[in-house]
Design a protein around this motif. Structure first.
Motif, PDB file in Angstrom:
ATOM      1  N   UNK B  78      -9.905  19.501 -56.690  1.00  0.00           N
ATOM      2  CA  UNK B  78      -8.770  19.689 -57.594  1.00  0.00           C
ATOM      3  C   UNK B  78      -8.795  21.116 -58.142  1.00  0.00           C
ATOM      4  N   UNK B  79      -7.710  21.510 -58.785  1.00  0.00           N
ATOM      5  CA  UNK B  79      -7.571  22.898 -59.180  1.00  0.00           C
ATOM      6  C   UNK B  79      -8.714  23.357 -60.099  1.00  0.00           C
ATOM      7  N   UNK B  80      -9.138  22.481 -61.014  1.00  0.00           N
ATOM      8  CA  UNK B  80     -10.225  22.884 -61.907  1.00  0.00           C
ATOM      9  C   UNK B  80     -11.596  22.667 -61.276  1.00  0.00           C
ATOM     10  N   UNK B  81     -11.640  22.207 -60.030  1.00  0.00           N
ATOM     11  CA  UNK B  81     -12.901  22.058 -59.327  1.00  0.00           C
ATOM     12  C   UNK B  81     -13.691  20.844 -59.744  1.00  0.00           C
ATOM     13  N   UNK B  82     -13.153  20.001 -60.567  1.00  0.00           N
ATOM     14  CA  UNK B  82     -13.889  18.859 -61.085  1.00  0.00           C
ATOM     15  C   UNK B  82     -13.889  17.675 -60.124  1.00  0.00           C
ATOM     16  N   UNK B  83     -12.745  17.423 -59.543  1.00  0.00           N
ATOM     17  CA  UNK B  83     -12.615  16.223 -58.713  1.00  0.00           C
ATOM     18  C   UNK B  83     -12.636  16.621 -57.238  1.00  0.00           C
TER      19      UNK B  83
END
Lengths: 222, 244
Positions: B78-83
């Motif tokens: 995901x964009x924030x790198x979390x998922x």
């Protein structure tokens, strides 16, 4: 003069030893002639060549006297079924005439002489190493040998270099190294006398080691 | 009725008919839905537009050069790198070339040809990341699918043609056929709607076959000048056999 063909059996141990060393094969060929039959140089000399294809090894010998290859066939041939085939060479030699075109094959040792260093006392022989040098070696000498090599389909002299190798073998305690090359192509007779001399006297150095025997074969058209 | 001949070539192509979820397969030949989608994009149809008369076109594919199967292992976050998004496998054909014959009414084919010269949307071979390379249009030809596929010249890359030493080459073909044909195979490859919200595919019958065409870059082995020598080799004993 006599022209001889002898098939060797490369599966035999005796043949292996001879094929491995031109020095030994030279001895075997020389042993085909009794000691007192040493000919004058004008009559030609003993020349030989080994033609090796995938499964065939043919030994060709040109000699002033009729050879006896019994020892060679017994060691390295097919003694019970195949002997050797010797023909009178003179009729073929006399038939040579200016303008004839033949196919030829020549195994040679192309070398040039030069001084190793500018202040060296003697010049020595150096191998020609590239195909261009080796082909040039032959082309610049053909006139002296009594023939020319006409231009082939591609406007280049009709000669091909088939096999190039550097052979090393032992002779007494030293190692001899020879760079040999097989030329194959088409020649046109310009001087029958000189060509006869080349056929029975050989071309270039290392004649004792299977180089210099020029053979002719009729061209088959088409 | 005639045929429009296309050449589909690209560093990568991908033609899936049975892909689901994270495993996106490719077939070894362009799919009908893929080719119709390409034509629809050229003529300026949006995904939600009806396909209408394009569905009347019949499509035959000849595999000029099969290419190599490449697998792409794809990760995304995901964009924030979390998922972490689901890991997926995507399959491509590398270095493949296909001849595609499109059979239909002349007028329609002419419109399609014009559209391919100046496509309304970018063209791609199965996936957006696979733009076509080389000359796409190879002209209009009279005759039906089988005839055009059997007679078209071999369109493989020159290096493939040179590598293929024989004078003729046998190529696999896959063509639309009537459902009554006994040897037909069923593929779920008939596009009904490309609408992303409810894509629909129907069943289609195809016939696999083979054709043999000449290899344009075949050169018969030139007779070597040295072939003039007796017996393929040099036979010095032959001089003794010559009549004097």
């Amino acid at each position: 003069m006599y022209f001889t063909r002898c098939a060797l059996n490369p599966a035999r141990r005796g043949a292996r030893a001879l094929l491995a060393s031109p020095h030994k094969l030279h001895g075997a060929v020389q042993a085909a002639f009794p000691p007192q039959s040493t000919p004058a140089v004008a009559e030609g000399r003993v020349l030989w060549r080994l033609d090796q294809s995938e499964h065939q090894v043919q030994l060709y010998v040109v000699s002033p006297t009729r050879p006896d290859l019994t020892h060679l066939v017994e060691q390295a041939g097919w003694p019970t079924t195949t002997g050797w085939d010797t023909r009178e060479y003179q009729p073929v030699l006399t038939r040579l005439a200016t303008g004839q075109v033949w196919g030829f094959r020549l195994k040679a040792n192309p070398v040039h002489s030069s001084r190793k260093a500018p202040d060296a006392q003697r010049s020595q022989r150096f191998h020609h190493v590239t195909v261009a040098q080796q082909t040039d070696w032959l082309l610049t000498r053909t006139e002296k040998f009594g023939f020319t090599i006409p231009a082939g389909e591609h406007k280049e002299p009709d000669v091909a270099v088939r096999g190039r190798e550097v052979v090393r073998f032992d002779r007494k305690s030293a190692t001899v190294s020879l760079s040999t090359v097989v030329f194959e192509g088409r020649l046109e007779v310009t001087d029958p006398d000189r060509l006869r001399a080349s056929l029975i006297g050989g071309i270039g150095p290392a004649k004792g080691y299977g180089c210099g025997l020029l053979t002719l074969a009729p061209l088959r058209r088409g | 009725m005639s045929c429009l001949l296309l050449r589909l070539a690209a560093p990568l192509q991908s033609w899936g008919t049975s892909s689901r979820f994270t495993r996106r397969n490719t077939d070894r030949a362009p799919s009908r839905s893929g080719v119709l989608g390409l034509l629809a994009a050229a003529t300026g149809r949006r995904r939600t537009d009806p396909l209408e008369e394009l569905l009347d076109l019949r499509i035959g594919v000849r595999i000029e050069q099969p290419g190599r199967l490449e697998r792409d292992f794809q990760t995304a976050r995901s964009r924030d790198g979390q998922i972490s998004m689901p890991l997926s496998y995507r399959f491509y054909l590398a270095d493949a070339v296909f001849a595609v014959a499109v059979h239909g009414p002349d007028q329609l084919l002419e419109t399609v040809e014009q559209a391919l010269r100046a496509p309304a949307f970018p063209l791609y071979l199965g996936r957006r990341s696979c733009p076509p390379a080389g000359v796409l249009l190879h002209g209009m030809h009279d005759g039906d699918l089988a005839q055009v596929l059997a007679e078209a010249p071999w369109l493989a890359s020159p290096w493939v043609q040179k590598q293929h030493r024989a004078p003729m080459v046998t190529l696999d073909t896959v063509a639309d056929c009537p459902a009554t044909e006994p040897r037909a195979e069923l593929v779920r490859d008939e596009p009904v709607s490309f609408d992303p919200r409810h894509r629909q595919y129907d069943w289609r019958t195809v016939l696999s076959s083979q054709v043999t065409v000449p290899n344009p870059l075949h050169r018969s082995p030139t007779p070597i000048p040295a072939a003039a020598f007796a017996g393929g080799g040099h036979d010095p004993m032959a001089v003794f056999e010559e009549p004097i």
